[in-house]
Design a protein around this motif. Structure first.
Motif, PDB file in Angstrom:
ATOM      1  N   ASN A  38       0.573  -0.952   0.137  1.00 37.74           N
ATOM      2  CA  ASN A  38       0.137  -0.126   0.169  1.00 37.74           C
ATOM      3  C   ASN A  38       0.838   1.089   0.808  1.00 37.74           C
ATOM      4  OD1 ASN A  38      -2.343  -1.703  -0.014  1.00 37.74           O
ATOM      5  ND2 ASN A  38      -2.633  -1.971   1.987  1.00 37.74           N
ATOM      6  N   GLU A  39       2.285   1.341   0.983  1.00 37.52           N
ATOM      7  CA  GLU A  39       2.578   1.982   0.822  1.00 37.52           C
ATOM      8  C   GLU A  39       4.097   2.646  -0.908  1.00 37.52           C
ATOM      9  OE1 GLU A  39       6.485   4.333   3.251  1.00 37.52           O
ATOM     10  OE2 GLU A  39       5.614   2.333   3.874  1.00 37.52           O
ATOM     11  N   LEU A  40       3.328   1.573  -1.455  1.00 37.44           N
ATOM     12  CA  LEU A  40       4.383   1.687  -2.572  1.00 37.44           C
ATOM     13  C   LEU A  40       3.048   2.890  -3.540  1.00 37.44           C
ATOM     14  CD1 LEU A  40       6.781   1.679  -4.939  1.00 37.44           C
ATOM     15  CD2 LEU A  40       6.009  -0.695  -5.165  1.00 37.44           C
ATOM     16  N   LEU A  41       2.425   2.078  -3.397  1.00 35.78           N
ATOM     17  CA  LEU A  41       1.001   2.097  -4.186  1.00 35.78           C
ATOM     18  C   LEU A  41       0.504   3.520  -4.304  1.00 35.78           C
ATOM     19  CD1 LEU A  41      -0.983   1.135  -6.225  1.00 35.78           C
ATOM     20  CD2 LEU A  41      -2.327   0.891  -4.599  1.00 35.78           C
ATOM     21  N   PHE A  42       0.519   4.550  -2.919  1.00 35.68           N
ATOM     22  CA  PHE A  42       0.006   5.669  -2.757  1.00 35.68           C
ATOM     23  C   PHE A  42       1.173   6.475  -3.329  1.00 35.68           C
ATOM     24  CE2 PHE A  42       1.212   9.383  -0.751  1.00 35.68           C
ATOM     25  CZ  PHE A  42      -0.784  10.255  -0.749  1.00 35.68           C
ATOM     26  N   GLU A  43       2.479   6.011  -3.376  1.00 35.44           N
ATOM     27  CA  GLU A  43       3.654   6.800  -4.006  1.00 35.44           C
ATOM     28  C   GLU A  43       3.335   7.247  -5.937  1.00 35.44           C
ATOM     29  OE1 GLU A  43       5.419   8.758  -2.713  1.00 35.44           O
ATOM     30  OE2 GLU A  43       5.541   8.215  -0.167  1.00 35.44           O
ATOM     31  N   LEU A  44       3.595   5.684  -5.537  1.00 33.27           N
ATOM     32  CA  LEU A  44       2.883   5.300  -7.430  1.00 33.27           C
ATOM     33  C   LEU A  44       2.193   6.599  -8.115  1.00 33.27           C
ATOM     34  CD1 LEU A  44       4.109   1.682  -8.183  1.00 33.27           C
ATOM     35  CD2 LEU A  44       5.598   3.769  -8.546  1.00 33.27           C
ATOM     36  N   VAL A  45       0.585   6.077  -7.009  1.00 34.44           N
ATOM     37  CA  VAL A  45      -0.224   6.863  -8.130  1.00 34.44           C
ATOM     38  C   VAL A  45       0.088   8.391  -7.920  1.00 34.44           C
ATOM     39  CG1 VAL A  45      -2.597   7.587  -7.707  1.00 34.44           C
ATOM     40  CG2 VAL A  45      -2.064   5.048  -7.756  1.00 34.44           C
ATOM     41  N   ARG A  46       0.331   9.022  -6.472  1.00 34.24           N
ATOM     42  CA  ARG A  46       1.173  10.714  -6.034  1.00 34.24           C
ATOM     43  C   ARG A  46       2.323  10.842  -7.852  1.00 34.24           C
ATOM     44  NH1 ARG A  46       5.396  12.750  -1.818  1.00 34.24           N
ATOM     45  NH2 ARG A  46       5.349  14.275  -1.691  1.00 34.24           N
ATOM     46  N   LYS A  47       2.879  10.132  -7.446  1.00 37.88           N
ATOM     47  CA  LYS A  47       4.400  10.430  -9.275  1.00 37.88           C
ATOM     48  C   LYS A  47       3.044  10.684  -9.886  1.00 37.88           C
ATOM     49  CE  LYS A  47       7.593  11.296 -11.248  1.00 37.88           C
ATOM     50  NZ  LYS A  47       8.228  10.540 -11.366  1.00 37.88           N
ATOM     51  N   ASN A  48       1.798   9.304 -10.799  1.00 37.39           N
ATOM     52  CA  ASN A  48       0.764   9.937 -11.897  1.00 37.39           C
ATOM     53  C   ASN A  48      -0.104  10.668 -11.569  1.00 37.39           C
ATOM     54  OD1 ASN A  48       2.273   6.921 -12.666  1.00 37.39           O
ATOM     55  ND2 ASN A  48       0.319   5.685 -11.496  1.00 37.39           N
ATOM     56  N   VAL A  49      -0.203  11.016 -10.677  1.00 34.87           N
ATOM     57  CA  VAL A  49      -1.258  12.379 -10.521  1.00 34.87           C
ATOM     58  C   VAL A  49      -0.837  13.580 -10.464  1.00 34.87           C
ATOM     59  CG1 VAL A  49      -3.053  13.574  -8.622  1.00 34.87           C
ATOM     60  CG2 VAL A  49      -2.579  11.206  -8.635  1.00 34.87           C
ATOM     61  N   TYR A  50       0.810  13.699  -9.843  1.00 33.27           N
ATOM     62  CA  TYR A  50       1.860  15.133 -10.015  1.00 33.27           C
ATOM     63  C   TYR A  50       1.891  14.918 -12.123  1.00 33.27           C
ATOM     64  CZ  TYR A  50       5.691  17.634 -11.065  1.00 33.27           C
ATOM     65  OH  TYR A  50       6.405  18.778 -10.989  1.00 33.27           O
ATOM     66  N   ILE A  51       2.752  14.169 -12.668  1.00 37.53           N
ATOM     67  CA  ILE A  51       2.414  14.160 -13.552  1.00 37.53           C
ATOM     68  C   ILE A  51       1.370  14.328 -14.702  1.00 37.53           C
ATOM     69  CG2 ILE A  51       3.509  12.429 -15.895  1.00 37.53           C
ATOM     70  CD1 ILE A  51       5.238  11.644 -14.380  1.00 37.53           C
ATOM     71  N   LEU A  52       0.193  14.039 -14.397  1.00 40.47           N
ATOM     72  CA  LEU A  52      -0.786  13.900 -15.397  1.00 40.47           C
ATOM     73  C   LEU A  52      -1.522  14.784 -15.310  1.00 40.47           C
ATOM     74  CD1 LEU A  52      -2.126   9.934 -15.052  1.00 40.47           C
ATOM     75  CD2 LEU A  52      -0.848  11.329 -17.576  1.00 40.47           C
ATOM     76  N   THR A  53      -1.253  15.803 -14.334  1.00 38.03           N
ATOM     77  CA  THR A  53      -2.278  16.712 -13.719  1.00 38.03           C
ATOM     78  C   THR A  53      -1.550  18.273 -14.119  1.00 38.03           C
ATOM     79  OG1 THR A  53      -3.603  15.773 -11.586  1.00 38.03           O
ATOM     80  CG2 THR A  53      -3.399  18.218 -11.910  1.00 38.03           C
ATOM     81  N   THR A  54      -0.437  18.036 -14.168  1.00 34.71           N
ATOM     82  CA  THR A  54       0.461  19.376 -15.180  1.00 34.71           C
ATOM     83  C   THR A  54       0.218  18.809 -16.247  1.00 34.71           C
ATOM     84  OG1 THR A  54       2.056  17.855 -14.330  1.00 34.71           O
ATOM     85  CG2 THR A  54       1.851  19.575 -12.511  1.00 34.71           C
ATOM     86  N   ASN A  55       0.952  18.081 -16.738  1.00 33.31           N
ATOM     87  CA  ASN A  55       1.181  17.995 -18.046  1.00 33.31           C
ATOM     88  C   ASN A  55      -0.436  18.236 -18.924  1.00 33.31           C
ATOM     89  OD1 ASN A  55       3.493  15.497 -19.457  1.00 33.31           O
ATOM     90  ND2 ASN A  55       3.713  17.152 -17.732  1.00 33.31           N
TER      91      ASN A  55
END
Length: 268
Positions: A159-176
């Motif tokens: 779960n901790e890793l999954l949160f970090e992966l989703v967090r990065k995806n939210v950052y990349i996809l939202t900003t892009n």
């Protein structure tokens, strides 16, 4: 030498055995990690796109780590083709990465790192925040990055890793994706277009929830995204990959029957 009537063999001197790390893909990120692994005392075995991995695995059957640093478009092809002897040592660093990507190829708990530094041609790597790493090779990856002054931290698999992966995806996809409309930097996106940015982020999180089968803490994800904004407020929102990221996001939304009106408004 004779000892008590018996021959005693004196072994030849052998120096300390140096562990090997295979790096597949020598683009900007691959070269950063290769440099860090060298600083961490590992012998780096570079692998290019057209190299014969079957022959290489014969010469390097038991590396400590096999870092897969190919582009996102090549990830699944590489995961399918990786020699069996190397699969338990695989380490993944791609953007838009989720467990479904490695589970589709039968990988179980590989080493994974969410990269939070930017490396462009001709410039040094620039960290935003510490890169979280999980799995069997996480300590080595953090050792390698720390050796070249890039912050890294170990997190737990699951779960901790999954949160970090989703967090990065939210950052990349939202900003892009939002940046296709707003342009500018991440700090400008939030200061001048927060309502729109939140709409895009919520739709991105709808897609991430669907892809993972987990309902994530949206406030925590937004806070995590804003922490990265603060780490590099002048980071540009869009890049060459932004249109492709929007197209992939819409494909996922279609697959799960998600409306995502803000994302769809940008596709025209």
């Amino acid at each position: 030498r004779v000892l008590h009537g018996h021959l005693r063999r004196i072994p030849a001197f052998e120096g300390p055995r140096v562990s090997e790390a295979v790096v597949i893909g020598l683009g900007q990120l691959g070269r950063v990690f290769a440099g860090g692994l060298l600083r961490a005392g590992r012998t780096v075995v570079p692998v290019n796109r057209d190299d014969d991995m079957a022959a290489l695995v014969q010469r390097h059957p038991a590396p400590e780590l096999v870092l897969i640093a190919v582009g996102e478009a090549d990830l699944h092809t590489l995961l399918a083709a990786l020699p069996d002897a190397w699969k338990p040592r695989a380490a993944l660093i791609q953007n838009e990465l989720l467990p479904r990507d490695w589970e589709a190829h039968g990988y179980v708990d590989p080493t994974v790192i969410s990269v939070w530094f930017e490396k462009k041609k001709g410039t040094d790597a620039k960290p935003l925040i510490a890169s979280p790493a999980a799995g069997p090779g996480a300590a080595l990856l953090c050792q390698a990055l720390t050796a070249i002054d890039l912050p890294c931290r170990e997190v737990a698999p699951g779960n901790e890793l999954l949160f970090e992966l989703v967090r990065k995806n939210v950052y990349i996809l939202t900003t892009n994706i939002a940046g296709l409309k707003t342009g500018g930097t991440v700090s400008q996106l939030w200061a001048q277009h927060e309502t729109f940015a939140r709409q895009v982020a919520n739709e991105v999180m709808d897609i991430q929830d669907a892809l993972t089968g987990v309902v994530h803490d949206r406030n925590a994800l937004i806070a995590g995204m804003l922490e990265a904004f603060d780490g590099d407020p002048d980071h540009g929102c869009t890049g060459r990959s932004a249109p492709a990221r929007l197209a992939r996001a819409l494909q996922h939304a279609d697959a799960f029957g998600l409306g995502v009106p803000a994302l769809r408004s940008l596709a025209g």
